[in-house]
Design a protein around this motif. Structure first.
Motif, PDB file in Angstrom:
ATOM      1  N   ARG A 104      16.678  -8.727 -16.082  1.00 32.00           N
ATOM      2  CA  ARG A 104      15.558  -8.924 -15.142  1.00 32.00           C
ATOM      3  C   ARG A 104      14.360  -8.095 -15.570  1.00 32.00           C
ATOM      4  NH1 ARG A 104      19.563  -9.079 -11.287  1.00 32.00           N
ATOM      5  NH2 ARG A 104      19.395  -6.871 -10.866  1.00 32.00           N
ATOM      6  N   GLN A 105      14.626  -6.888 -16.057  1.00 30.03           N
ATOM      7  CA  GLN A 105      13.553  -6.021 -16.513  1.00 30.03           C
ATOM      8  C   GLN A 105      12.832  -6.647 -17.710  1.00 30.03           C
ATOM      9  OE1 GLN A 105      12.246  -3.293 -15.218  1.00 30.03           O
ATOM     10  NE2 GLN A 105      10.793  -3.095 -16.899  1.00 30.03           N
ATOM     11  N   LEU A 106      13.576  -7.321 -18.563  1.00 29.96           N
ATOM     12  CA  LEU A 106      12.965  -7.964 -19.726  1.00 29.96           C
ATOM     13  C   LEU A 106      11.975  -9.046 -19.328  1.00 29.96           C
ATOM     14  CD1 LEU A 106      15.837  -8.316 -22.328  1.00 29.96           C
ATOM     15  CD2 LEU A 106      13.774  -6.925 -22.509  1.00 29.96           C
ATOM     16  N   ARG A 107      12.173  -9.661 -18.193  1.00 29.65           N
ATOM     17  CA  ARG A 107      11.223 -10.675 -17.729  1.00 29.65           C
ATOM     18  C   ARG A 107       9.871 -10.063 -17.402  1.00 29.65           C
ATOM     19  NH1 ARG A 107      14.016 -13.792 -13.060  1.00 29.65           N
ATOM     20  NH2 ARG A 107      16.022 -12.968 -13.648  1.00 29.65           N
ATOM     21  N   HIS A 108       9.869  -8.815 -17.003  1.00 28.88           N
ATOM     22  CA  HIS A 108       8.626  -8.161 -16.596  1.00 28.88           C
ATOM     23  C   HIS A 108       7.919  -7.476 -17.753  1.00 28.88           C
ATOM     24  CE1 HIS A 108       9.567  -9.103 -12.487  1.00 28.88           C
ATOM     25  NE2 HIS A 108      10.753  -8.516 -12.609  1.00 28.88           N
ATOM     26  N   SER A 109       8.698  -6.855 -18.606  1.00 27.10           N
ATOM     27  CA  SER A 109       8.083  -6.180 -19.746  1.00 27.10           C
ATOM     28  C   SER A 109       9.131  -5.942 -20.823  1.00 27.10           C
ATOM     29  CB  SER A 109       7.473  -4.844 -19.310  1.00 27.10           C
ATOM     30  OG  SER A 109       8.481  -3.953 -18.896  1.00 27.10           O
ATOM     31  N   PHE A 110       8.635  -5.709 -22.022  1.00 32.00           N
ATOM     32  CA  PHE A 110       9.511  -5.455 -23.150  1.00 32.00           C
ATOM     33  C   PHE A 110       8.945  -4.263 -23.898  1.00 32.00           C
ATOM     34  CE2 PHE A 110      10.597  -6.253 -27.647  1.00 32.00           C
ATOM     35  CZ  PHE A 110      11.977  -6.205 -27.529  1.00 32.00           C
ATOM     36  N   ASP A 111       9.762  -3.242 -24.114  1.00 38.47           N
ATOM     37  CA  ASP A 111       9.310  -2.045 -24.816  1.00 38.47           C
ATOM     38  C   ASP A 111       9.716  -2.129 -26.278  1.00 38.47           C
ATOM     39  OD1 ASP A 111       8.268  -0.985 -22.494  1.00 38.47           O
ATOM     40  OD2 ASP A 111      10.090   0.128 -22.008  1.00 38.47           O
ATOM     41  N   THR A 112       8.771  -1.795 -27.126  1.00 41.53           N
ATOM     42  CA  THR A 112       9.037  -1.737 -28.561  1.00 41.53           C
ATOM     43  C   THR A 112       8.415  -0.461 -29.106  1.00 41.53           C
ATOM     44  OG1 THR A 112       8.858  -2.949 -30.647  1.00 41.53           O
ATOM     45  CG2 THR A 112       6.987  -3.105 -29.130  1.00 41.53           C
ATOM     46  N   ARG A 171       6.020   5.666 -31.411  1.00 38.59           N
ATOM     47  CA  ARG A 171       5.290   5.491 -30.151  1.00 38.59           C
ATOM     48  C   ARG A 171       5.712   4.186 -29.484  1.00 38.59           C
ATOM     49  NH1 ARG A 171      -0.296   6.811 -32.924  1.00 38.59           N
ATOM     50  NH2 ARG A 171       0.566   5.056 -34.051  1.00 38.59           N
ATOM     51  N   ARG A 172       5.865   4.295 -28.205  1.00 39.90           N
ATOM     52  CA  ARG A 172       6.314   3.133 -27.447  1.00 39.90           C
ATOM     53  C   ARG A 172       5.133   2.250 -27.082  1.00 39.90           C
ATOM     54  NH1 ARG A 172       9.630   3.792 -21.941  1.00 39.90           N
ATOM     55  NH2 ARG A 172       7.580   4.026 -21.038  1.00 39.90           N
ATOM     56  N   HIS A 173       5.356   0.949 -27.184  1.00 40.27           N
ATOM     57  CA  HIS A 173       4.375  -0.048 -26.752  1.00 40.27           C
ATOM     58  C   HIS A 173       5.086  -0.993 -25.794  1.00 40.27           C
ATOM     59  CE1 HIS A 173       1.390   1.123 -29.733  1.00 40.27           C
ATOM     60  NE2 HIS A 173       2.398   1.241 -30.593  1.00 40.27           N
ATOM     61  N   THR A 174       4.419  -1.288 -24.705  1.00 32.33           N
ATOM     62  CA  THR A 174       4.988  -2.187 -23.716  1.00 32.33           C
ATOM     63  C   THR A 174       4.286  -3.532 -23.810  1.00 32.33           C
ATOM     64  OG1 THR A 174       5.512  -0.362 -22.231  1.00 32.33           O
ATOM     65  CG2 THR A 174       5.407  -2.548 -21.254  1.00 32.33           C
ATOM     66  N   ILE A 175       5.072  -4.563 -23.905  1.00 36.95           N
ATOM     67  CA  ILE A 175       4.548  -5.917 -23.918  1.00 36.95           C
ATOM     68  C   ILE A 175       4.849  -6.504 -22.554  1.00 36.95           C
ATOM     69  CG2 ILE A 175       4.728  -8.192 -24.985  1.00 36.95           C
ATOM     70  CD1 ILE A 175       5.792  -6.695 -27.500  1.00 36.95           C
ATOM     71  N   GLU A 176       3.809  -6.830 -21.822  1.00 44.51           N
ATOM     72  CA  GLU A 176       3.998  -7.393 -20.482  1.00 44.51           C
ATOM     73  C   GLU A 176       4.532  -8.815 -20.607  1.00 44.51           C
ATOM     74  OE1 GLU A 176       3.802  -5.680 -17.690  1.00 44.51           O
ATOM     75  OE2 GLU A 176       3.221  -3.932 -18.861  1.00 44.51           O
ATOM     76  N   GLY A 177       5.529  -9.119 -19.816  1.00 45.07           N
ATOM     77  CA  GLY A 177       6.164 -10.420 -19.918  1.00 45.07           C
ATOM     78  C   GLY A 177       5.992 -11.273 -18.682  1.00 45.07           C
ATOM     79  N   ALA A 178       5.617 -10.678 -17.581  1.00 45.21           N
ATOM     80  CA  ALA A 178       5.489 -11.442 -16.343  1.00 45.21           C
ATOM     81  C   ALA A 178       4.160 -12.170 -16.319  1.00 45.21           C
ATOM     82  CB  ALA A 178       5.593 -10.517 -15.138  1.00 45.21           C
ATOM     83  N   VAL A 179       4.230 -13.436 -16.040  1.00 39.20           N
ATOM     84  CA  VAL A 179       3.018 -14.234 -15.881  1.00 39.20           C
ATOM     85  C   VAL A 179       2.809 -14.407 -14.387  1.00 39.20           C
ATOM     86  CG1 VAL A 179       1.960 -16.465 -16.329  1.00 39.20           C
ATOM     87  CG2 VAL A 179       3.465 -15.436 -18.036  1.00 39.20           C
ATOM     88  N   VAL A 180       1.653 -13.957 -13.934  1.00 38.29           N
ATOM     89  CA  VAL A 180       1.338 -14.074 -12.513  1.00 38.29           C
ATOM     90  C   VAL A 180       0.726 -15.440 -12.284  1.00 38.29           C
ATOM     91  CG1 VAL A 180       0.015 -13.116 -10.607  1.00 38.29           C
ATOM     92  CG2 VAL A 180       0.969 -11.608 -12.369  1.00 38.29           C
ATOM     93  N   ARG A 181       1.353 -16.192 -11.446  1.00 38.66           N
ATOM     94  CA  ARG A 181       0.868 -17.541 -11.145  1.00 38.66           C
ATOM     95  C   ARG A 181       0.255 -17.512  -9.757  1.00 38.66           C
ATOM     96  NH1 ARG A 181       3.225 -20.453 -15.199  1.00 38.66           N
ATOM     97  NH2 ARG A 181       5.317 -19.822 -15.837  1.00 38.66           N
ATOM     98  N   GLN A 182      -0.929 -18.045  -9.683  1.00 37.83           N
ATOM     99  CA  GLN A 182      -1.612 -18.108  -8.398  1.00 37.83           C
ATOM    100  C   GLN A 182      -2.018 -19.548  -8.131  1.00 37.83           C
ATOM    101  OE1 GLN A 182      -4.885 -15.386  -8.545  1.00 37.83           O
ATOM    102  NE2 GLN A 182      -3.586 -13.600  -8.328  1.00 37.83           N
ATOM    103  N   VAL A 183      -1.920 -19.914  -6.902  1.00 39.10           N
ATOM    104  CA  VAL A 183      -2.340 -21.241  -6.490  1.00 39.10           C
ATOM    105  C   VAL A 183      -3.672 -21.093  -5.775  1.00 39.10           C
ATOM    106  CG1 VAL A 183      -1.759 -23.230  -5.056  1.00 39.10           C
ATOM    107  CG2 VAL A 183       0.053 -21.993  -6.265  1.00 39.10           C
ATOM    108  N   GLU A 184      -4.612 -21.853  -6.225  1.00 39.74           N
ATOM    109  CA  GLU A 184      -5.930 -21.801  -5.607  1.00 39.74           C
ATOM    110  C   GLU A 184      -6.055 -22.979  -4.654  1.00 39.74           C
ATOM    111  OE1 GLU A 184     -10.482 -22.419  -7.013  1.00 39.74           O
ATOM    112  OE2 GLU A 184      -9.168 -21.288  -8.323  1.00 39.74           O
ATOM    113  N   LYS A 185      -6.387 -22.688  -3.414  1.00 44.70           N
ATOM    114  CA  LYS A 185      -6.568 -23.730  -2.418  1.00 44.70           C
ATOM    115  C   LYS A 185      -8.038 -24.114  -2.365  1.00 44.70           C
ATOM    116  CE  LYS A 185      -3.474 -23.937   1.366  1.00 44.70           C
ATOM    117  NZ  LYS A 185      -3.190 -23.520   2.725  1.00 44.70           N
ATOM    118  N   ARG A 186      -8.289 -25.368  -2.411  1.00 41.54           N
ATOM    119  CA  ARG A 186      -9.657 -25.869  -2.285  1.00 41.54           C
ATOM    120  C   ARG A 186      -9.724 -26.818  -1.110  1.00 41.54           C
ATOM    121  NH1 ARG A 186     -12.197 -26.702  -8.228  1.00 41.54           N
ATOM    122  NH2 ARG A 186     -11.554 -24.704  -9.052  1.00 41.54           N
ATOM    123  N   ALA A 187     -10.832 -26.742  -0.431  1.00 37.06           N
ATOM    124  CA  ALA A 187     -11.000 -27.618   0.725  1.00 37.06           C
ATOM    125  C   ALA A 187     -11.531 -28.971   0.327  1.00 37.06           C
ATOM    126  CB  ALA A 187     -11.940 -26.975   1.743  1.00 37.06           C
TER     127      ALA A 187
END
Length: 119
Positions: free
Chosen positions: A89-97, A103-119
Motif C-alpha cells: 500500500r505504501q508503494l502506491r503512494h511513494s517509492f524511495d530510491t 541520498r534518498r529520493h522519493t518518487i511520488e506514486g499517488a495520482v490525485v484525481r479530482q472531478v470538476e463539476k460544471r453547471a
C-alpha cells in the motif's frame, strides 16, 4: 447429547483438538472460532467436576501444546502478510530510491484525481 462422564468429556476434548489441528493446517480460521466456543464449554465442564472425578490431562497436554505451536505459526504468518500488504500500500503512494552517494529520493506514486463539476 452432552458428555457426562470425565472420560466422555476428555474424549470430546481430544476429538476437538484433532479438529482444531486440521483447521489450523488448512487455514480455516472461521472454524477456529466455532471450535473455541466448544473447547471453552468442554473445559468449563471439566472444571466443574469434583476434584476426585477430574481426569488426568497429561494425555492431551501434548495435543494442546502442538496446537498452540501451530496457532503461533499461523498468527506469525498473518502478521507477515499484513506487514507485506502495508508495504505494498505504501508503494502506491511513494517509492524511495537511493542515488550512488546514498541520498534518498522519493518518487511520488499517488495520482490525485479530482472531478470538476460544471453547471
Amino acid at each position: 447429547m452432552a458428555p457426562e462422564t470425565a472420560t466422555d468429556i476428555l474424549q470430546a476434548l481430544d476429538d476437538l483438538l484433532e479438529q482444531e489441528r486440521c483447521a489450523l493446517l488448512t487455514g480455516d480460521l472461521d472454524q477456529m472460532a466455532v471450535l473455541l466456543d466448544r473447547k471453552t464449554d468442554l473445559i468449563d465442564t471439566l472444571n466443574a467436576l469434583e476434584p476426585e472425578q477430574q481426569p488426568d490431562l497429561e494425555n492431551i497436554r501434548g495435543k494442546v501444546m502442538r496446537n498452540q505451536t501451530l496457532l503461533d505459526g499461523a498468527l506469525q504468518g498473518i502478521r507477515q502478510v499484513a506487514g507485506r500488504m502495508a508495504a505494498l500500500r505504501q508503494l502506491r503512494h511513494s517509492f524511495d530510491t537511493y542515488d550512488e552517494s546514498g541520498r534518498r529520493h522519493t518518487i511520488e506514486g499517488a495520482v490525485v484525481r479530482q472531478v470538476e463539476k460544471r453547471a
